[in-house]
Design an enzyme around this catalytic site. Structure first.
Site, PDB file in Angstrom:
ATOM      1  N   SER A   1     -17.451  33.545  11.189  1.00 19.82           N
ATOM      2  CA  SER A   1     -18.703  33.893  11.846  1.00 19.82           C
ATOM      3  C   SER A   1     -19.823  33.007  11.302  1.00 19.82           C
ATOM      4  CB  SER A   1     -18.978  35.389  11.649  1.00 19.82           C
ATOM      5  OG  SER A   1     -20.002  35.834  12.481  1.00 19.82           O
TER       6      SER A   1
ATOM      7  N   GLU B   1     -13.234  37.243  21.494  1.00 23.14           N
ATOM      8  CA  GLU B   1     -14.335  37.375  20.543  1.00 23.14           C
ATOM      9  C   GLU B   1     -15.344  38.441  20.964  1.00 23.14           C
ATOM     10  OE1 GLU B   1     -14.878  35.988  17.660  1.00 23.14           O
ATOM     11  OE2 GLU B   1     -13.580  34.224  17.541  1.00 23.14           O
TER      12      GLU B   1
ATOM     13  N   HIS C   1     -13.832  39.577  17.571  1.00 20.10           N
ATOM     14  CA  HIS C   1     -14.572  38.969  16.468  1.00 20.10           C
ATOM     15  C   HIS C   1     -14.326  39.730  15.170  1.00 20.10           C
ATOM     16  CE1 HIS C   1     -17.599  36.226  15.003  1.00 20.10           C
ATOM     17  NE2 HIS C   1     -18.244  37.219  14.404  1.00 20.10           N
TER      18      HIS C   1
END
Length: 573
Positions: free
Chosen positions: A226, A346, A463
């Protein structure tokens, strides 16, 4: 969309903290004493559940820079001052100041960082190593944590697993965040990018000290997820970090995910006013006032901007000499070996409720899809008069398989988010690094951990899902009040595969080359190198496979068509 995604970053990593709080090691004992350039540290011995005879020497909370307080606030970090005697390195250092409002809303039995303190004196590192033999020369993995450059900290439990199974040294650390790490006046008084400068200082600390922890200072891989992945991508463009690492891994993010702010002074003035500073055009006076404020006052001043506020990197002339797009175009890239990729969904499920008006289980209409898309795209393209044209191009490409099914429409919307903010920026950066002469390995992670029983079946690997595997949670014992998680055999298998691929890359620059690795490391399918002539990528799953050319039409949309439409608008002004 960047703002919504920013809060998802914080939300995701906070949930991982709540989960990882149950992932402390199976046991710990007094450890060895190791010398650093600032003084000696005494660590402890920890173990994973499956390797009780494999001690991991763990050193926590080691200062790698001077406290960035007083006059050192909003300045590049300086080396840590020396200390006398032996420093106990058995507890994590404080995490850097950050707003916890979003994180405190989590319905979890352990609050974010509840067993830690928050302090501006937060620049500490943690080391996990299977040996403290200075001649061991093990590969080093330097972890840069995520959290939207606004939240989280560099001390999740879990690095004992990859250190034990793959004979690598892992280092994690805190860096300045948000209003203390990325505020800028756009000139010499407060250039900005202090969080990135902290990361450079952490790399310097590793180069100076890691040999005494069994690591090879000439074989360092920076890696992150990230905002950590975004940081890695920026480090690959900075002259300051050149030569401080040899390899890099970006998991779910590149600089393109968080592009620079060309006009940072405007938001800095507002924050200063909110903090009680006198309105002035003199940035030296403004900076001096901000240095006098407490971290709490600055955090409150930033939070007053509302939930849509965020801070991103800037071109400061030192860490970042010009816009990243120009650096890539000119090939001004640190040509390190680069492994990068993203998860296959994601934008899948977590965080949907933060920007949907209704229940995500009900799906959305096509009209809502267009409205949401326009809203999220406007965060980047602002008042662009061609915004509607851009939205039309996206809608035409992301057609639901069943136009009458609200869930089918929602499914397509989730992929517009994941593709635009993660997949397309990753493909763009991968191509630029291959053009510059770097060895590049690309992946799409398709494995959804078994710990998501309440998510719809159509949600893939979203994610942050890769963190469960990379942090080795299936091999760590539950020790706190958070309920233990029953990982499946497939979770364990994928964890071992991912740790092996990552460690192989750190050792050799090739994720499928296990030369020098443990003899019992899993046998892995060959991961081909990504090249312009052969844009092959690895599909990570229980059984990894390869594919050539990732979603070519959708990547072309985000990396070529949308920028072209935006450029048409600029030419007309």
């Amino acid at each position: 969309m960047a703002v919504v995604r920013l809060h998802m970053f914080c939300l995701v990593v906070a949930i991982w903290v709540c989960v990882s709080s149950c992932g402390a090691s199976a046991g710990q004992d007094a450890g060895p004493v190791v010398s650093t350039v600032s003084g000696k540290v005494n660590g402890m011995i920890t173990h994973t559940t499956d390797l009780p005879d494999k001690p991991i020497y763990t050193f926590l909370g080691i200062p790698y820079a001077a406290p960035p307080v007083g006059d050192l606030r909003y300045r590049p970090p300086e080396p840590a001052p020396p200390w006398e005697g032996v420093r106990e390195a058995v507890e994590y250092g404080p995490y850097c100041p950050q707003n916890l409002t979003m994180l405190s809303q989590l319905e979890a039995p352990i609050a974010f960082g509840e067993d830690m303190t928050m302090n501006e004196d937060c620049l500490t590192a943690n080391v996990y190593t299977p040996t403290v033999d200075p001649d061991a020369s093990l590969p080093v993995l330097l972890w840069i944590h995520g959290g939207g450059l606004m939240c989280f900290y560099g001390s999740p439990p879990g690095w004992e697993a990859i250190a034990a199974y793959q004979d690598v040294v892992v280092v994690s650390f805190n860096y300045r965040l948000g209003v203390l790490g990325f505020l800028s006046t756009g000139d010499e008084n407060m250039p900005g990018n202090y969080g990135f400068l902290d990361q450079v200082r952490a790399m310097e600390w590793v180069k100076e000290n890691i040999q005494n922890f069994g690591g090879d200072p000439e074989r360092v891989t920076i890696f992150g997820e990230s905002a950590g992945a975004i940081s890695v991508s920026y480090q690959l463009l900075s002259p300051l970090s050149k030569g401080l690492f040899q390899r890099a891994i970006s998991q779910s993010g590149t600089w393109k995910t968080f592009p620079v702010n060309p006009q940072p002074l405007a938001v800095t003035k507002i924050i200063a006013e909110n903090a009680g500073c006198e309105s002035t055009e003199d940035t030296a006076i403004l900076t001096a006032c901000l240095k006098e404020k407490s971290p709490e006052e600055l955090l409150d001043a930033f939070q007053a901007l509302g939930p849509m506020a965020y801070l991103v990197p800037v071109v400061d002339g030192t860490f970042l000499t010009t816009d990243p797009s120009d650096l890539m175009k000119n090939g001004e890239i640190n040509t390190a070996d680069y492994l990068l990729g993203f998860n296959n969904h994601e934008g899948g499920w977590m965080g949907l409720s933060s920007f949907l008006e209704g229940d995500p289980h009900d799906g959305i209409t096509q009209e809502e899809f267009v409205k949401l898309l326009k809203t999220t795209m406007s965060f980047i393209h602002h008042s662009n008069p061609n915004l509607d044209k851009m939205v039309d191009a996206v809608v035409a490409e992301y057609k639901p398989t069943n136009p009458d099914d609200p869930m089918s429409i929602l499914y397509q919307f989730t992929h517009t988010s994941g593709d635009s903010y993660f997949a397309a920026p990753t493909i763009l950066v991968a191509e630029s690094h291959t053009d510059a002469g770097s060895r590049v390995f690309l992946y799409e992670n398709q494995y959804r951990p078994s710990i998501h029983p309440n998510k719809p079946d159509w949600v893939g690997c979203e994610h942050g899902d890769d963190l469960f595997m990379l942090w080795g949670f299936p091999f760590l014992e539950a020790t706190r009040t958070v309920k233990a998680i029953n990982y499946s055999k497939e979770d364990e298998e994928v964890t071992l595969e991912m740790m092996a691929y990552w460690a192989n890359f750190a050792r050799t620059g090739d994720p499928s080359d296990s030369t020098g690795g443990p003899t019992d490391s899993p046998s892995l399918p060959t991961w081909p190198q990504y090249t312009p002539d052969n844009p092959v990528y690895m599909k990570l799953d229980v059984v990894p496979t390869t594919e050539v050319g990732y979603k070519p039409e959708k990547m072309k949309l985000w990396n070529e068509v949308i920028p072209q439409i935006a450029a048409e608008k600029k030419d007309e002004l």
